[in-house]
Design an enzyme around this catalytic site. Sequence first.
Site, PDB file in Angstrom:
ATOM      1  NE  ARG A 102      -3.994  -1.752   2.565  1.00 26.73           N
ATOM      2  CZ  ARG A 102      -3.955  -2.962   3.115  1.00 26.73           C
ATOM      3  NH1 ARG A 102      -2.822  -3.418   3.614  1.00 26.73           N
ATOM      4  NH2 ARG A 102      -5.022  -3.720   3.131  1.00 26.73           N
ATOM      5  CG  ASP A 103       3.416   4.335   1.787  1.00 29.14           C
ATOM      6  OD1 ASP A 103       3.255   5.089   0.808  1.00 29.14           O
ATOM      7  OD2 ASP A 103       3.858   4.732   2.873  1.00 29.14           O
ATOM      8  CB  ILE A 104       5.466   0.576  -3.588  1.00 29.02           C
ATOM      9  CG1 ILE A 104       4.974  -0.800  -3.129  1.00 29.02           C
ATOM     10  CG2 ILE A 104       6.793   0.468  -4.344  1.00 29.02           C
ATOM     11  CD1 ILE A 104       5.973  -1.607  -2.374  1.00 29.02           C
TER      12      ILE A 104
ATOM     13  CG  ASN B 226       8.086   3.610   2.441  1.00 27.29           C
ATOM     14  OD1 ASN B 226       8.662   4.207   3.353  1.00 27.29           O
ATOM     15  ND2 ASN B 226       6.788   3.760   2.201  1.00 27.29           N
TER      16      ASN B 226
ATOM     17  CG  ASN C 241       2.468   3.319   6.010  1.00 26.27           C
ATOM     18  OD1 ASN C 241       2.878   3.931   6.993  1.00 26.27           O
ATOM     19  ND2 ASN C 241       2.491   3.834   4.814  1.00 26.27           N
TER      20      ASN C 241
END
Length: 227
Positions: free
Chosen positions: A104-106, A110, A125
């Site tokens: 969900r947060d590439i 990160n 996350n």
Amino acid sequence: EVVLKEYILPVHKGTAIMEQTLDKLRKETELLQRLDHPSIVKCLGYFVEDYRGYVILEYVDGESLKEIVAAEGPFTEGQVIAIGINCCDILDYLHSRDPPVIHRDITPDNILRQLSGEIKLVDFNVAHQLESSATATVVGKHCYLPPEQFRGKPVPASDLYALGGTMHFLLTGCEPEPITACHPRTKRSALSSAVDEVIARATCPKLGGRYASADEFRSDLRLLTTQ
């Protein structure tokens, strides 16, 4: 050495909401603890103290790809293709779990490059996901989020969109345009049309036009190494 990620529990929303949040924290952490991949940061557990939750993570000695671009400029096309293949390996592993794990947060922030040169995916996350489920807000950097994630319905292909946007940034030093197929060649004309086409497909706003799996994305990236 470890990393502690801290966030405040929603005690102001009542005991029931806080208990639901704690239960989700426990389940999310246990899920991450079962992950075993050399390029994924290890989650070691969690604890609660004074209405704050703490997720315990492996310490990674390295710099984010965002920091490297800021200091040294964009990566070469070959370097970005190699990073993309490595990230597809990671996402193929995550998405094949039961149930599938969606990061969900590439983003370039990160993905860390260790001193050895190997990359490591960090920051799943957990805290933000918990907050999102409680408040119905969208989390993550908007320029890396596909339309379905804005609607609160991320799927495995959402991570592929974010990876395509990340590769665009690594090649150009520019953040991708939100909800728009990326064409890094418009920012850096020396790039090949082939890599431009692959990234455009990965970042197609419509799910039907995007890569269906990390394996499919990886296959096209591998073809680029033979051209």
